[in-house]
Design an enzyme around this catalytic site. Structure first.
Site, PDB file in Angstrom:
ATOM      1  N   ARG A  51     -18.096  12.944 -48.619  1.00 47.59           N
ATOM      2  CA  ARG A  51     -19.032  13.212 -49.719  1.00 47.59           C
ATOM      3  C   ARG A  51     -20.062  12.096 -49.795  1.00 47.59           C
ATOM      4  NH1 ARG A  51     -17.487  11.610 -54.415  1.00 47.59           N
ATOM      5  NH2 ARG A  51     -15.396  12.488 -54.350  1.00 47.59           N
ATOM      6  N   TYR A 103     -40.527  28.634 -59.200  1.00 42.82           N
ATOM      7  CA  TYR A 103     -39.367  29.382 -58.712  1.00 42.82           C
ATOM      8  C   TYR A 103     -38.467  29.737 -59.902  1.00 42.82           C
ATOM      9  CZ  TYR A 103     -35.032  30.350 -56.257  1.00 42.82           C
ATOM     10  OH  TYR A 103     -33.882  30.932 -55.806  1.00 42.82           O
TER      11      TYR A 103
HETATM   12  C1  PLP Z   1     -35.360  29.158 -52.954  1.00 40.89           C
HETATM   13  C2  PLP Z   1     -36.142  28.139 -53.687  1.00 40.89           C
HETATM   14  C3  PLP Z   1     -35.517  27.143 -54.450  1.00 40.89           C
HETATM   15  C4  PLP Z   1     -34.011  27.102 -54.644  1.00 40.89           C
HETATM   16  O1  PLP Z   1     -33.354  26.789 -53.460  1.00 40.89           O
HETATM   17  P1  PLP Z   1     -31.866  27.314 -53.078  1.00 40.89           P
HETATM   18  O2  PLP Z   1     -31.663  26.774 -51.721  1.00 40.89           O
HETATM   19  O3  PLP Z   1     -31.905  28.823 -53.158  1.00 40.89           O
HETATM   20  O4  PLP Z   1     -30.947  26.744 -54.116  1.00 40.89           O
HETATM   21  C5  PLP Z   1     -36.305  26.194 -55.079  1.00 40.89           C
HETATM   22  N1  PLP Z   1     -37.650  26.228 -54.963  1.00 40.89           N
HETATM   23  C6  PLP Z   1     -38.292  27.176 -54.245  1.00 40.89           C
HETATM   24  C7  PLP Z   1     -39.784  27.156 -54.165  1.00 40.89           C
HETATM   25  C8  PLP Z   1     -37.569  28.156 -53.581  1.00 40.89           C
HETATM   26  O5  PLP Z   1     -38.207  29.102 -52.875  1.00 40.89           O
END
Ligand code: PLP
Length: 385
Positions: A51, A103
Site C-alpha cells: 500500500r 464530470y
Molecule cells: C471518468 C472521469 C473521472 C472519474 O474517474 P474514474 O476513473 O471513473 O473514477 C474524473 N474526471 C473525468 C473528466 C472523467 O472523465
C-alpha cells in the site's frame, strides 16, 4: 530517462530502465503485499508494504510525473480516489471554486461527501474570463476541467493561474480529456493535475485508475502520507496495464484528434445538428484559447439533436460506435449525457449548464475515420423525416 528528452521519447521510456537482475525491458508486475526486512525496521531495499511502496506502481507514477512535468506523481484505484485523496489534504472551512461543467462523479463527490466534512464549494462558469476575477475571500483552490465534460468548454489556464495567485489560492486541473500529450497545465503554473487514467492514459478500456501530479515537491510527503493512510491505491497489475497503455499515448492522441476534427466538421455542416461542441472548430467560443494552450484538440465531441427521442433513434442506426459510458479507448463510444453520465444532475441543473436532452457525446476512437463517418450517416438516416 532524461527530462531533456522530447515528449514522445519519454512516453515510451519514462519510469523504467531495464532491470538489473534479468535485464527485463518492461517492469515486472510485483504482485507482493510485503517485503523482507534484514532487522526490525530495516527493510532490505526500502520497501515495506505494497500500500505504501510498490515498484510497478512507482514505475507508472514516475512515468506520469515525467510526462506532465511534475515533481512527483501518485496513482490510485480510480480517478475519483485521486480527487478524494487530494481534497482530504484540505481543511474544513476551506473554500473551493469549481467549474460548473464538471464530470458528474466529481460533482457528486463534492456535493454529497466532501461538503459534509466542511469543504465549501461554489460553482461558476469558468470559461468566462470575468468569472475568474473576484474569487471569494478564503478561496483555497480553483478546481477545473478543460476541455470540460460534456460541453467541451475551454478555460484559459493562464488567466485561471493568475486569478488564483492573486487570491492566494491553488489550481487543480482535471486533465483527463486532453492528457499531457495535448496540454500540460503544470507548465502553465497549475499546482495539481488529476487524471482518470481509465480513459486516454490507459487507452484500451481494460483498467480503472487515477492519478494526482504535483508541480512542486514541497507537498510530496503530505500527499504520500494521505495516499498511504487512505489506501485507495491501484494494484500492481493495474499499474502495469496503465503503463502499457501510456507507451502509445502520443500516437493515439494524434489519431483521436485528427479523426475528431474531421467528424466535428461533418457534424457542423449537417442539417440535423443544432450545435456542435468541439474546441478545434473555429466557431468554438474559446477556440483561440484552445489553440494557445493545447497541442491538439482531442477525441471528444458533443452535438445537439432536436430531442432525446431523435437522439435515441440516431443511436439505433449506429454499428461501430458502441453505446457506453466512459471514453478514451481505442474503440469509438457514444452516449447521451442527460439519461446516462449526467443523470445525477437534476433537469434544472442540466438546463442551467446547457446540457440539452438531445445532446450526444462521442468518444472518437482510432478506427478508420471514413468508417466512423459512414456510421454517423447511418445514425442520421435512422432519425428519418
Ligand atoms: C471518468 C472521469 C473521472 C472519474 O474517474 P474514474 O476513473 O471513473 O473514477 C474524473 N474526471 C473525468 C473528466 C472523467 O472523465
Amino acid at each position: 530517462m532524461e527530462q531533456a528528452d522530447r515528449f514522445d521519447t519519454r512516453a515510451v521510456h519514462a519510469g523504467w530502465t531495464p532491470e538489473q537482475r534479468t535485464g527485463a525491458v518492461m517492469p515486472p508486475i510485483y504482485m507482493t503485499s510485503t517485503y523482507v526486512q534484514d532487522a526490525p525496521g530495516r527493510p532490505r531495499a526500502g520497501y515495506e508494504y505494497s500500500r505504501t511502496q510498490n515498484p510497478t506502481r512507482f514505475a507508472l507514477q514516475d512515468a506520469l510525473a515525467s510526462l506532465e512535468g511534475a515533481a512527483c506523481g501518485f496513482t490510485f484505484a480510480s480517478g475519483m480516489a485521486a480527487i478524494h485523496t487530494l481534497l482530504l489534504t484540505f481543511q474544513p472551512g476551506d473554500r473551493i471554486v469549481a467549474g460548473n461543467d464538471l464530470y458528474g462523479g466529481s460533482h457528486r463527490l463534492f456535493h454529497r461527501i466532501q461538503a459534509r466534512w466542511g469543504l465549501r464549494f461554489e460553482y461558476r462558469d469558468l470559461t468566462r474570463a470575468e468569472n475568474l476575477r473576484k474569487l471569494p475571500p478564503g478561496t483555497r483552490l480553483l478546481y477545473l476541467e478543460t476541455p470540460s465534460n460534456p460541453l467541451l468548454g475551454i478555460i484559459d489556464l493562464r488567466l485561471a493561474v493568475d486569478a488564483a495567485r492573486a487570491a492566494g489560492a491553488e489550481v487543480c486541473v482535471d486533465n483527463t480529456f486532453a492528457t499531457p500529450a495535448l496540454q500540460r497545465p503544470l507548465e502553465l503554473g497549475a499546482d495539481y493535475v488529476i487524471h482518470s487514467t481509465t480513459k486516454y492514459i490507459g487507452g484500451h478500456s481494460d483498467v480503472v485508475g487515477g492519478a494526482l501530479l504535483l508541480r512542486d515537491g514541497a507537498r510530496k510527503d503530505e500527499v504520500w502520507f494521505h495516499q498511504n493512510a487512505v489506501g485507495a491505491v491501484n494494484s500492481p497489475f493495474d499499474a502495469f496495464l496503465t503503463l502499457r497503455g501510456l507507451r502509445t499515448l502520443h500516437l493515439r492522441m494524434q489519431r483521436h484528434s485528427s479523426s475528431a476534427q474531421l467528424l466535428a466538421e461533418y457534424l457542423l455542416a449537417h442539417p440535423r445538428v443544432r450545435r456542435t461542441y468541439y474546441p478545434g472548430l473555429p466557431d468554438h467560443p474559446n477556440h483561440a484559447v484552445a489553440r494557445a494552450q493545447m497541442q491538439g484538440f482531442g477525441g471528444m465531441i458533443s452535438f445537439e439533436l432536436e430531442s432525446e427521442a431523435a437522439a435515441r433513434r440516431f443511436l439505433e442506426g449506429l454499428r461501430i460506435f458502441a453505446l457506453a459510458e466512459s471514453l478514451g479507448g481505442v474503440e469509438s463510444l457514444v452516449e447521451l449525457p442527460a439519461p446516462m453520465t449526467h443523470a445525477s444532475l437534476s433537469a434544472e441543473q442540466r438546463a442551467a449548464i446547457g446540457i440539452a436532452d438531445g445532446l450526444v457525446r462521442l468518444s472518437v476512437g482510432i478506427e478508420d475515420p471514413a468508417d466512423l463517418r459512414a456510421d454517423l450517416e447511418r445514425g442520421f438516416a435512422r432519425i428519418g423525416a
